[in-house]
Design a protein around this motif. Sequence first.
Motif, PDB file in Angstrom:
ATOM      1  N   THR A  79      -5.299  -4.749 -29.824  1.00 55.39           N
ATOM      2  CA  THR A  79      -4.789  -4.744 -31.259  1.00 55.39           C
ATOM      3  C   THR A  79      -4.565  -6.320 -31.749  1.00 55.39           C
ATOM      4  O   THR A  79      -4.939  -6.660 -32.919  1.00 55.39           O
ATOM      5  N   ARG A  94      -7.721  -7.857 -33.174  1.00 58.38           N
ATOM      6  CA  ARG A  94      -8.099  -7.275 -34.359  1.00 58.38           C
ATOM      7  C   ARG A  94      -7.247  -7.641 -35.572  1.00 58.38           C
ATOM      8  O   ARG A  94      -7.705  -7.700 -36.754  1.00 58.38           O
ATOM      9  N   THR A 138     -10.037  -9.698 -26.808  1.00 59.35           N
ATOM     10  CA  THR A 138     -10.742  -9.105 -28.019  1.00 59.35           C
ATOM     11  C   THR A 138     -10.611  -7.677 -28.069  1.00 59.35           C
ATOM     12  O   THR A 138     -10.841  -7.166 -28.880  1.00 59.35           O
TER      13      THR A 138
END
Length: 169
Positions: A88, A91, A85
């Motif tokens: 990148t 996300r 998490t």
Amino acid sequence: VMSGLEWRKDIIVILPTGSGKSAVVATIAKMEKLKVTAVLCPLRSLLSDWQRRLDQLQYPYEVFNPLAPTITGQNPIILVSLDATDRTPWRQAVASMRPEVTLNRYVIDEAHLILTEGDYREIMGHVKELRTIRAQMMLLSATIPPIAIDDIRSQFELASGNDTRIIRV
């Protein structure tokens, strides 16, 4: 279960090992439509344990793979390593979910590890960055003493006062 469905509150669930914390998460996630619950596992063994339990229940889930970073949104639960998490691909996967699907809850299993491993696992210091999207936090543990609740609230940036529900047996 009702506390999770209220969604307005963050939740700390402190129940003994084997008392059904994962069943509570699975029940809540399955009752919601077009919503995904991300179960973050700070240890590989916990990720495997979640997979085993959900497989036994024949419960639909997916496992986030940073090498193929997508979240289909077709399953109510996505299992993800806490370490993933902070990168990148996670996300981007969250940002590129189908518009009709919402990541509405982060469940952190063995949440007490943020306090006990925070000094030597860098990811533990980045957990509060998960709050960049509006999502409920549900922390699971069997071992959070009452004296540690304020530290847990701070580390996870939980809602203050009664806006965080604490469920303890």
